[in-house]
Design a protein around this motif. Structure first.
Motif, short mmCIF file in Angstrom:
data_model
loop_
_atom_site.label_atom_id
_atom_site.label_comp_id
_atom_site.label_asym_id
_atom_site.label_seq_id
_atom_site.Cartn_x
_atom_site.Cartn_y
_atom_site.Cartn_z
N ASP A 161 82.11 -11.71 92.80
CA ASP A 161 81.39 -12.67 93.16
C ASP A 161 80.30 -13.52 94.00
N ASN A 221 80.46 -7.92 86.73
CA ASN A 221 80.83 -8.84 88.08
C ASN A 221 82.79 -7.75 88.21
N ASN A 265 78.87 -5.35 91.46
CA ASN A 265 79.16 -6.58 91.90
C ASN A 265 79.15 -7.24 93.40
#
Length: 533
Positions: free
Chosen positions: A98, A187, A193
């Motif tokens: 992230d 994620n 992601n």
């Protein structure tokens, strides 16, 4: 012209077929972690298959737009290499990708990168990165004339979109609701992601690109400092990746804090203390920020003064001594020192000429010591050989190749050495107590996972991060003269040791400890305020 063009192709594919096969390969080769996460959430393989079908169609749409005649091979090969690197770190250390993780990666130095390189990573890059890239390079991809190609891509996009809509609306009402409650699963989806993380980081950096420094220190001033004629000397030690679960002061069965036993009656260890984040890039600046965790914004530390600026403006001598990557913009406007100019130096190096440096000024002083501490994955490099108390130890970069016992042994040795370094610091403060009212505060930027539930290292999203990555040590020591001169009831502080506190309290506690007045000071967040007579 495309950068990748070869006259010796062994395979010819139309652009539409290449896009679909590349999308399928991306799902099959790089997204097993996502598929398993989707299975856990959906609860059935049927639901999982529908989710994967939507992802496949979505990826096909994006690639149809991106893979133009002159960019297709360049982008396809670039994605292969990046996808492989991301997959390796996700599977090797159980991390998610992230914006916080990406910011941590951006701020990683060359020494930390070398700690992560190993044979398994090379195998991943070869099998899933280099070999597919070579096959793409040797493939001839054909395109129709412009208008026909555009029409074909429009049809491809329309069909993929219709499939997504049909599956989402008709077949997945329950799964859609489940995924709305589990948005963090994205994620695990490569390349969504890291592309999403890159966009978020770019937005953050753009937001703070031109802002002037926001001053918060203008009204700061010292309150009456001393009744005994001695200025305050406060040392703040910031650990790295130290978790509360491995501190014997908090009940851990191993005596990892044995070097501090001589100070046992003087130390106050808070066993319910939590970090602001799970990565240095967030937690370290957040510790000194005027904003609590829920209001703190990454990169704001570059444009907003912190508690060190307030203390400096009020008249304190400020000094930051570094033995980690850097101070993450906390020390931009104060004096900085670094003594280590090689890959590894023991944290005690920060105590070099400590007494002489402090005594060069008669001003009250705050010194920050930023440790290398327990930074992984090569924990065995973080302490001198004589502090290898627990054996055998893990010496591998790929932590999953180690026995958990070896991993824990290596990590516990880092905590033992941190205890030694803190004990050395306290000895120096005792020696300086004839000239200063001395105090020490210790915490860590974040904790660390040691294989619990298959998770290693740190940087997990805060809301879903395991306790080991958020529950950190918090510890005070006060000389008798400091306590007396600052009207501090030490026994009162000791009674608070099991209360909940966090990095949100550090800003206000440091102002209170320093007897500095500021409009940003909130006594309700000062851990020690209720214990001042």
């Amino acid at each position: 012209m495309s950068f990748f063009k070869t006259p010796h192709a062994f395979l010819t594919l139309s652009s539409a077929r290449f896009n679909f096969l590349y999308s399928l390969f991306t799902i099959a080769a790089y997204n097993i972690p996502f598929i398993l996460a989707a299975k856990r959430i959906s609860g059935s393989w049927t639901g999982t298959a529908l989710i994967v079908a939507c992802v496949l169609c979505g990826l096909n749409i994006v690639l149809a737009l991106l893979f133009t005649r002159h960019l297709v091979k360049t982008l396809a090969i670039a994605f292969c290499l990046i996808n492989t690197a991301v997959l390796y770190f996700m599977t090797a250390y159980g991390v998610v990708i992230d914006k916080i993780m990406l910011m941590n990666v951006i701020q990683t130095d060359v020494y930390e990168v070398t700690d992560l390189l190993n044979v398994k990573m090379f195998f991943y890059l070869t099998a899933l990165g280099l070999i597919p890239s070579y096959l793409i390079y040797k493939t001839r991809i054909t395109f129709l004339p412009f208008k026909k190609e555009a029409a074909a891509k429009a049809l491809q996009i329309l069909l993929s979109a219709l499939i997504i809509v049909a599956v989402t609306v008709a077949a997945m009402p329950r799964d859609r609701e489940v995924f709305n409650r589990n948005k963090h699963v994205k994620n695990a989806l490569i390349p969504v992601n890291y592309i999403g993380a890159a966009i978020s980081v770019a937005k953050i950096k753009w937001k703070y690109r031109k802002d002037r420094l926001q001053e918060i220190s203008a009204d700061a001033h010292m309150l009456p400092q001393s009744h005994n004629g001695k200025p305050n000397l406060i040392v703040v030690v910031i650990g790295e990746s130290a978790r509360d679960a491995s501190f014997s002061l908090s009940g851990y069965q191993r005596p990892t804090n044995r070097p501090l036993e001589k100070f046992a009656d003087e130390l106050i260890y808070f066993d319910n203390f939590y970090s602001c984040g799970t990565a240095t890039a967030i937690s370290l600046p957040c510790i000194f920020s005027p904003y609590p965790r829920k209001k703190f914004e990454p990169e704001s530390e570059r444009r907003i003064e912190n508690v060190l600026d307030i203390l400096d403006h009020a008249g304190y001598k400020l000094l930051w001594r570094e033995n980690n990557t850097d101070c993450k913009d906390n020390c931009n406007r104060i004096e900085q020192e670094r003594f280590c100019h090689v890959k590894e130096c023991p944290d005690e190096i920060m105590l070099t000429d400590f007494a002489a440096k402090i005594q060069s000024s008669d001003k009250p002083a705050v010194v920050v010591l930023h440790q290398r501490g327990s930074h992984g994955p090569l924990y065995s490099l973080r302490y001198p050989p004589e502090f290898e108390i627990y054996r055998p130890v893990c010496r591998k970069e790929f932590l999953q190749d180690c026995q958990i016992e070896e991993l824990v042994n290596a990590y516990d040795n880092t905590i033992y050495y941190t205890s030694h370094m803190l004990a050395q610091t306290l000895e120096l403060l005792k020696q300086l107590s004839d000239r200063y009212n001395t105090a020490l505060f210790f915490t860590s930027d974040h904790g660390e996972s040691l294989g619990e539930n298959g998770v290693y290292l740190h940087s997990a999203p805060y809301d879903t991060a395991p306790d080991e990555q958020k529950h950190v040590p918090g510890m005070f020591w006060f000389s008798a003269d400091y306590a007396a001169d600052n009207n501090l009831d030490v026994e009162c502080v000791r009674r608070l040791r099991s209360n909940y506190f966090s990095h949100d309290n550090v800003f206000h506690t440091l102002l209170g400890m320093s007897r500095v007045s500021s409009s940003y000071y909130n006594p309700e967040l000062d851990i020690l305020a209720r214990c001042r007579r």
